[in-house]
Design a protein around this motif. Structure first.
Motif, PDB file in Angstrom:
ATOM      1  N   SER A 157       0.859  -1.181   0.000  1.00 20.26           N
ATOM      2  CA  SER A 157       0.000   0.000   0.000  1.00 20.26           C
ATOM      3  C   SER A 157       0.895   1.231   0.000  1.00 20.26           C
ATOM      4  CB  SER A 157      -0.891  -0.002   1.247  1.00 20.26           C
ATOM      5  OG  SER A 157      -0.099   0.170   2.406  1.00 20.26           O
ATOM      6  N   GLY A 158       0.291   2.382   0.056  1.00 19.24           N
ATOM      7  CA  GLY A 158       1.067   3.610   0.083  1.00 19.24           C
ATOM      8  C   GLY A 158       2.068   3.641   1.236  1.00 19.24           C
ATOM      9  N   THR A 159       1.709   3.042   2.356  1.00 18.23           N
ATOM     10  CA  THR A 159       2.636   3.036   3.493  1.00 18.23           C
ATOM     11  C   THR A 159       3.865   2.170   3.248  1.00 18.23           C
ATOM     12  OG1 THR A 159       1.374   1.306   4.604  1.00 18.23           O
ATOM     13  CG2 THR A 159       0.851   3.581   5.201  1.00 18.23           C
ATOM     14  N   THR A 160       3.801   1.271   2.279  1.00 19.32           N
ATOM     15  CA  THR A 160       4.984   0.484   1.923  1.00 19.32           C
ATOM     16  C   THR A 160       6.094   1.416   1.441  1.00 19.32           C
ATOM     17  OG1 THR A 160       3.528  -1.339   1.279  1.00 19.32           O
ATOM     18  CG2 THR A 160       5.807  -1.492   0.562  1.00 19.32           C
ATOM     19  N   GLY A 161       5.725   2.568   0.903  1.00 11.79           N
ATOM     20  CA  GLY A 161       6.707   3.555   0.469  1.00 11.79           C
ATOM     21  C   GLY A 161       7.599   4.050   1.594  1.00 11.79           C
ATOM     22  N   LEU A 162       7.188   3.853   2.834  1.00 13.74           N
ATOM     23  CA  LEU A 162       8.028   4.250   3.958  1.00 13.74           C
ATOM     24  C   LEU A 162       9.337   3.466   3.990  1.00 13.74           C
ATOM     25  CD1 LEU A 162       5.298   4.674   6.714  1.00 13.74           C
ATOM     26  CD2 LEU A 162       6.603   6.490   5.577  1.00 13.74           C
ATOM     27  N   TRP A 163       9.347   2.298   3.360  1.00 11.59           N
ATOM     28  CA  TRP A 163      10.611   1.566   3.244  1.00 11.59           C
ATOM     29  C   TRP A 163      11.596   2.354   2.381  1.00 11.59           C
ATOM     30  CZ3 TRP A 163      12.590  -2.078   6.049  1.00 11.59           C
ATOM     31  CH2 TRP A 163      11.755  -2.959   6.740  1.00 11.59           C
ATOM     32  N   TYR A 164      11.067   3.101   1.431  1.00 13.97           N
ATOM     33  CA  TYR A 164      11.939   3.897   0.567  1.00 13.97           C
ATOM     34  C   TYR A 164      12.439   5.137   1.303  1.00 13.97           C
ATOM     35  CZ  TYR A 164      13.837   5.934  -3.646  1.00 13.97           C
ATOM     36  OH  TYR A 164      14.698   6.453  -4.570  1.00 13.97           O
ATOM     37  N   PHE A 165      11.516   5.912   1.799  1.00  9.36           N
ATOM     38  CA  PHE A 165      11.886   7.068   2.604  1.00  9.36           C
ATOM     39  C   PHE A 165      10.937   7.152   3.782  1.00  9.36           C
ATOM     40  CE2 PHE A 165      11.729  11.430   4.038  1.00  9.36           C
ATOM     41  CZ  PHE A 165      13.082  11.701   4.173  1.00  9.36           C
ATOM     42  N   PRO A 166      11.402   7.112   4.969  1.00 10.18           N
ATOM     43  CA  PRO A 166      12.756   7.306   5.454  1.00 10.18           C
ATOM     44  C   PRO A 166      13.613   6.048   5.495  1.00 10.18           C
ATOM     45  CG  PRO A 166      11.271   7.216   7.311  1.00 10.18           C
ATOM     46  CD  PRO A 166      10.429   7.081   6.068  1.00 10.18           C
ATOM     47  N   GLY A 167      13.143   4.955   4.915  1.00  8.85           N
ATOM     48  CA  GLY A 167      13.908   3.704   4.933  1.00  8.85           C
ATOM     49  C   GLY A 167      15.296   3.805   4.347  1.00  8.85           C
ATOM     50  N   MET A 168      15.514   4.787   3.461  1.00 11.43           N
ATOM     51  CA  MET A 168      16.841   4.919   2.860  1.00 11.43           C
ATOM     52  C   MET A 168      17.895   5.268   3.912  1.00 11.43           C
ATOM     53  SD  MET A 168      16.657   8.607   0.842  1.00 11.43           S
ATOM     54  CE  MET A 168      15.834   7.862  -0.506  1.00 11.43           C
ATOM     55  N   LEU A 169      17.466   5.735   5.058  1.00 13.15           N
ATOM     56  CA  LEU A 169      18.411   6.057   6.120  1.00 13.15           C
ATOM     57  C   LEU A 169      19.052   4.809   6.705  1.00 13.15           C
ATOM     58  CD1 LEU A 169      16.332   8.876   7.857  1.00 13.15           C
ATOM     59  CD2 LEU A 169      18.173   9.128   6.164  1.00 13.15           C
ATOM     60  N   ILE A 170      18.425   3.658   6.532  1.00  7.53           N
ATOM     61  CA  ILE A 170      19.041   2.397   6.972  1.00  7.53           C
ATOM     62  C   ILE A 170      19.651   1.651   5.777  1.00  7.53           C
ATOM     63  CG2 ILE A 170      17.578   2.133   9.009  1.00  7.53           C
ATOM     64  CD1 ILE A 170      15.939   0.040   7.413  1.00  7.53           C
ATOM     65  N   LEU A 171      19.791   2.337   4.670  1.00  3.65           N
ATOM     66  CA  LEU A 171      20.446   1.891   3.443  1.00  3.65           C
ATOM     67  C   LEU A 171      19.703   0.782   2.683  1.00  3.65           C
ATOM     68  CD1 LEU A 171      24.186   2.036   4.524  1.00  3.65           C
ATOM     69  CD2 LEU A 171      22.840   3.795   3.407  1.00  3.65           C
ATOM     70  N   VAL A 172      19.198  -0.222   3.369  1.00  2.00           N
ATOM     71  CA  VAL A 172      18.537  -1.323   2.664  1.00  2.00           C
ATOM     72  C   VAL A 172      17.046  -1.065   2.449  1.00  2.00           C
ATOM     73  CG1 VAL A 172      20.185  -3.059   3.443  1.00  2.00           C
ATOM     74  CG2 VAL A 172      18.112  -2.644   4.771  1.00  2.00           C
ATOM     75  N   GLY A 173      16.522   0.022   2.998  1.00  2.00           N
ATOM     76  CA  GLY A 173      15.097   0.315   2.888  1.00  2.00           C
ATOM     77  C   GLY A 173      14.567   0.337   1.469  1.00  2.00           C
ATOM     78  N   PRO A 174      15.227   1.065   0.535  1.00  2.00           N
ATOM     79  CA  PRO A 174      14.730   1.074  -0.839  1.00  2.00           C
ATOM     80  C   PRO A 174      14.718  -0.312  -1.493  1.00  2.00           C
ATOM     81  CG  PRO A 174      16.182   2.929  -0.494  1.00  2.00           C
ATOM     82  CD  PRO A 174      16.280   2.055   0.744  1.00  2.00           C
ATOM     83  N   ILE A 175      15.671  -1.152  -1.128  1.00  2.00           N
ATOM     84  CA  ILE A 175      15.697  -2.516  -1.689  1.00  2.00           C
ATOM     85  C   ILE A 175      14.505  -3.305  -1.161  1.00  2.00           C
ATOM     86  CG2 ILE A 175      16.982  -4.692  -1.763  1.00  2.00           C
ATOM     87  CD1 ILE A 175      19.559  -2.931  -1.695  1.00  2.00           C
ATOM     88  N   VAL A 176      14.231  -3.181   0.135  1.00  2.00           N
ATOM     89  CA  VAL A 176      13.069  -3.869   0.717  1.00  2.00           C
ATOM     90  C   VAL A 176      11.797  -3.388   0.031  1.00  2.00           C
ATOM     91  CG1 VAL A 176      11.688  -4.171   2.819  1.00  2.00           C
ATOM     92  CG2 VAL A 176      14.187  -4.274   2.936  1.00  2.00           C
ATOM     93  N   TRP A 177      11.672  -2.053  -0.135  1.00  2.00           N
ATOM     94  CA  TRP A 177      10.495  -1.497  -0.815  1.00  2.00           C
ATOM     95  C   TRP A 177      10.349  -2.085  -2.219  1.00  2.00           C
ATOM     96  CZ3 TRP A 177      10.939   1.352  -5.372  1.00  2.00           C
ATOM     97  CH2 TRP A 177       9.710   1.749  -5.912  1.00  2.00           C
ATOM     98  N   PHE A 178      11.424  -2.109  -2.976  1.00  2.00           N
ATOM     99  CA  PHE A 178      11.339  -2.566  -4.354  1.00  2.00           C
ATOM    100  C   PHE A 178      11.000  -4.056  -4.428  1.00  2.00           C
ATOM    101  CE2 PHE A 178      12.902  -4.060  -8.447  1.00  2.00           C
ATOM    102  CZ  PHE A 178      12.214  -3.194  -9.275  1.00  2.00           C
ATOM    103  N   VAL A 179      11.625  -4.860  -3.594  1.00  2.00           N
ATOM    104  CA  VAL A 179      11.352  -6.305  -3.593  1.00  2.00           C
ATOM    105  C   VAL A 179       9.880  -6.550  -3.269  1.00  2.00           C
ATOM    106  CG1 VAL A 179      11.834  -8.471  -2.362  1.00  2.00           C
ATOM    107  CG2 VAL A 179      13.726  -7.004  -3.118  1.00  2.00           C
ATOM    108  N   LYS A 180       9.331  -5.856  -2.270  1.00  2.00           N
ATOM    109  CA  LYS A 180       7.928  -6.037  -1.894  1.00  2.00           C
ATOM    110  C   LYS A 180       6.988  -5.574  -3.015  1.00  2.00           C
ATOM    111  CE  LYS A 180       7.569  -5.428   3.057  1.00  2.00           C
ATOM    112  NZ  LYS A 180       6.588  -6.394   3.162  1.00  2.00           N
ATOM    113  N   THR A 181       7.227  -4.367  -3.542  1.00  2.00           N
ATOM    114  CA  THR A 181       6.309  -3.795  -4.521  1.00  2.00           C
ATOM    115  C   THR A 181       6.394  -4.515  -5.857  1.00  2.00           C
ATOM    116  OG1 THR A 181       6.451  -1.659  -3.412  1.00  2.00           O
ATOM    117  CG2 THR A 181       5.624  -1.653  -5.668  1.00  2.00           C
ATOM    118  N   ASN A 182       7.596  -4.738  -6.360  1.00  2.00           N
ATOM    119  CA  ASN A 182       7.739  -5.433  -7.641  1.00  2.00           C
ATOM    120  C   ASN A 182       7.246  -6.871  -7.528  1.00  2.00           C
ATOM    121  OD1 ASN A 182       8.746  -5.178 -10.445  1.00  2.00           O
ATOM    122  ND2 ASN A 182      10.112  -6.836  -9.814  1.00  2.00           N
ATOM    123  N   GLY A 183       7.492  -7.499  -6.391  1.00  2.00           N
ATOM    124  CA  GLY A 183       7.005  -8.865  -6.177  1.00  2.00           C
ATOM    125  C   GLY A 183       5.485  -8.951  -6.200  1.00  2.00           C
TER     126      GLY A 183
END
Length: 139
Positions: free
Chosen positions: A100-126
């Motif tokens: 959902s839209g809240t999954t985007g939180l893995w991207y930002f502010p998730g990028m502060l933990i470096l792997v956040g954008p990868i987690v977001w992409f794996v979940k969304t693309n999957g």
């Protein structure tokens, strides 16, 4: 003899007919590699294609052109929009949204933990790939 008092069987996919063509399944690993090799430019292509495919398929969403404009000028909104549209597309067909839209939180502010954008992409693309396969796309 036909019994007209019987209710009609429910339509497939949660009652919403498929409006357009089925989108393409994209390898998550290949997409991540292309993001890295093209220094992020593949992200613009990815956003354009996925949003356009969802718009053509369901008749809903922002479409590729608006997604591309947002990716170029206000890129931070796209992870939230893409995850929201994938979740809504799945809900329209009676599937569990998974993102959902809240999954985007893995991207930002998730990028502060470096792997956040990868987690977001794996979940969304999957979730999007799983949806396309459920509609008949081949992996």
């Amino acid at each position: 003899m036909t019994d007209y008092n019987q209710p009609a069987p429910p339509p497939p996919y949660g009652g919403v007919p498929v409006a357009g063509p089925i989108g393409q399944v994209r390898s998550t690993g290949t997409c991540i590699l292309l993001f890295i090799v093209t220094l992020g430019i593949y992200g613009w292509i990815y956003y354009y294609k996925t949003h356009e495919e969802m718009k053509q398929h369901s008749g809903q969403g922002i479409g590729g052109a608006i997604a591309l404009i947002l990716a170029i000028f206000i890129s931070i909104v796209n992870p939230y929009l893409l995850s929201a549209e994938v979740g809504n597309l799945r809900k329209l067909r009676g599937q569990e949204p998974k993102v959902s839209g809240t999954t985007g939180l893995w991207y930002f502010p998730g990028m502060l933990i470096l792997v956040g954008p990868i987690v977001w992409f794996v979940k969304t693309n999957g979730a999007l790939n799983e949806y396309w396969v459920s509609q008949g796309a081949t992996a």
